[in-house]
Design a protein around this motif. Sequence first.
Motif, PDB file in Angstrom:
ATOM      1  N   PRO A  61       0.809  -1.228   0.000  1.00  7.78           N
ATOM      2  CA  PRO A  61       0.000   0.000   0.000  1.00  7.78           C
ATOM      3  C   PRO A  61       0.839   1.274   0.000  1.00  7.78           C
ATOM      4  N   ARG A  62       1.990   1.268   0.663  1.00 11.03           N
ATOM      5  CA  ARG A  62       2.807   2.481   0.706  1.00 11.03           C
ATOM      6  C   ARG A  62       3.444   2.763  -0.653  1.00 11.03           C
TER       7      ARG A  62
ATOM      8  N   TYR B 170       3.390   6.098  -5.511  1.00 10.38           N
ATOM      9  CA  TYR B 170       3.273   6.186  -6.967  1.00 10.38           C
ATOM     10  C   TYR B 170       2.130   7.117  -7.357  1.00 10.38           C
ATOM     11  N   GLU B 171       1.015   7.002  -6.661  1.00 12.25           N
ATOM     12  CA  GLU B 171      -0.139   7.826  -6.981  1.00 12.25           C
ATOM     13  C   GLU B 171       0.088   9.298  -6.643  1.00 12.25           C
ATOM     14  N   ARG B 172       1.002   9.576  -5.704  1.00 10.47           N
ATOM     15  CA  ARG B 172       1.298  10.970  -5.331  1.00 10.47           C
ATOM     16  C   ARG B 172       2.319  11.629  -6.250  1.00 10.47           C
ATOM     17  N   ALA B 173       2.959  10.866  -7.096  1.00 10.01           N
ATOM     18  CA  ALA B 173       4.096  11.379  -7.879  1.00 10.01           C
ATOM     19  C   ALA B 173       3.639  12.165  -9.104  1.00 10.01           C
ATOM     20  N   ASP B 174       2.859  13.212  -8.860  1.00  9.61           N
ATOM     21  CA  ASP B 174       2.267  13.985  -9.953  1.00  9.61           C
ATOM     22  C   ASP B 174       3.291  14.822 -10.719  1.00  9.61           C
ATOM     23  N   HIS B 175       4.431  15.111 -10.115  1.00  8.59           N
ATOM     24  CA  HIS B 175       5.397  15.994 -10.740  1.00  8.59           C
ATOM     25  C   HIS B 175       6.506  15.242 -11.469  1.00  8.59           C
ATOM     26  N   LEU B 176       6.386  13.947 -11.571  1.00 10.85           N
ATOM     27  CA  LEU B 176       7.347  13.128 -12.291  1.00 10.85           C
ATOM     28  C   LEU B 176       6.737  12.649 -13.597  1.00 10.85           C
TER      29      LEU B 176
ATOM     30  N   ALA C  28       0.770  -3.106 -11.306  1.00 17.40           N
ATOM     31  CA  ALA C  28       0.202  -1.795 -11.624  1.00 17.40           C
ATOM     32  C   ALA C  28       1.114  -0.639 -11.234  1.00 17.40           C
ATOM     33  N   PHE C  29       2.118  -0.890 -10.406  1.00 16.44           N
ATOM     34  CA  PHE C  29       3.024   0.170  -9.948  1.00 16.44           C
ATOM     35  C   PHE C  29       4.325  -0.486  -9.478  1.00 16.44           C
TER      36      PHE C  29
END
Length: 449
Positions: free
Chosen positions: A22-23, A28-34, A49-50
């Motif tokens: 889960p972490r 991965y889901e928070r990495a909007d700036h990459l 999926a990640f």
Amino acid sequence: MDRARLQHLLARESAEAERRNPRSKAAYERADHLFGRVPMTWMNKTAGAFPRYLGTAQGARITDIDGHEYIDFCLGDTGAMAGHSPAVVAEAVQRRFTELGGATAMLPTEDAEWVGAELTRRFGLARWSFSLTATDANRWAIRLARAVTGRPKILVNSYSYHGSVDESLIVVGPDGRGAARPGNVGAPCDVTLTSRVAEFNDLEQLERELAHGDVAAVLMEPALTNIGIVLPEPGYLAGVRELTRRHGVLLINDETHTFSAGPGGCTAAWDLEPDMVTIGKAIGGGIPAGAYGLSAELADRLLGRSDLDLVDMGGVGGTLAGNALSVAAMRATLEHVLTEEAFERMDKLSERFESGVRAGIDAHRLPWSVSRLGARTEYRFADPAPRTGTESAAVADPELEDYLHLYLANRGILLTPFHNMALMCPATTVEDVDAHTDVFAAALAHLAG
């Protein structure tokens, strides 16, 4: 193979990977700036999926941020063939960076001559220069080859691995002619303008391509490694050397992955005589480093050319290339970690790994094959083993690969995500190898039903 069963098992393992991590999923889901949500887009080439996120790593072990420990047979796709953070390399880097200071100063260090002499001892090439990646080492070797021969084209083998070098992204198409490798994004020009291509293990095709008289160098791996291991057939490499000499073409051995064959790669193990050698990844013990070596005759030809600017605008450089930190890491790695004794042990472990995989395949009478190159072992979904890169590419099975990779990862074992490659490092143990044998056998048993 029951494809419906395979899809069921793949879905099960994918769901288990998501449940267990889960972490990593949240990161991965928070990495909007990459771009692509990862530091480098190829990190998305993973089963599931990640990607799992790195927590800690030491020797042959990795722990992800969810707290799961893995036996690591990926080893950074060769970048960590010395193991993760070897103590002696960490000490050398720490001393250079903090005690002595000056990671990069555009000044040489005495370590550099030691590294050059050691690479000469191992590979036989007389003169060396440094880069930060094998990709750059290949680019610079290509420029030197063009400069000294006056010829425009480079020949590579179909599905060979030379990093992101533009000239290497060519394959043999269905009509037998060169074509852009699938997935080649934003090519600066039609790759056939800069390159020629021949199948590995095909001397007749190589001779036809060299007969055009426009090839400066053959850039090749002594064994293909990134499309599954494809080993040279008896007489093939000797034939390549004879043909290149007959046609006045330079021969560049890219030992970045084939370094697994021994302390001097395939060049030393098989008594090869290239004009240049390129290498990267493993020689820095995890610190970015690369190098290219030239024969004495070629180095003298280049340095004797008053019309070549090899100091400033020759294209063979980079501000950080040969920096003090990388060179210190290379010296520590070559002097203390990737030694002759370490390679002997890694080779034996790889042989044991190969035997374990072969036993699993034979137990279920699967039409698969296993190939080994020193410390590196790989299996392919074909029997007999493919003899060319194109043949090896044709037998890829992404669903099957993802199932096996996820099954192993969910039980604490990592393979190279791009293919079914396992690499040994000095910290790998017999118990690590046997653990893979057991889990691999269980994965196949589930597949067989």
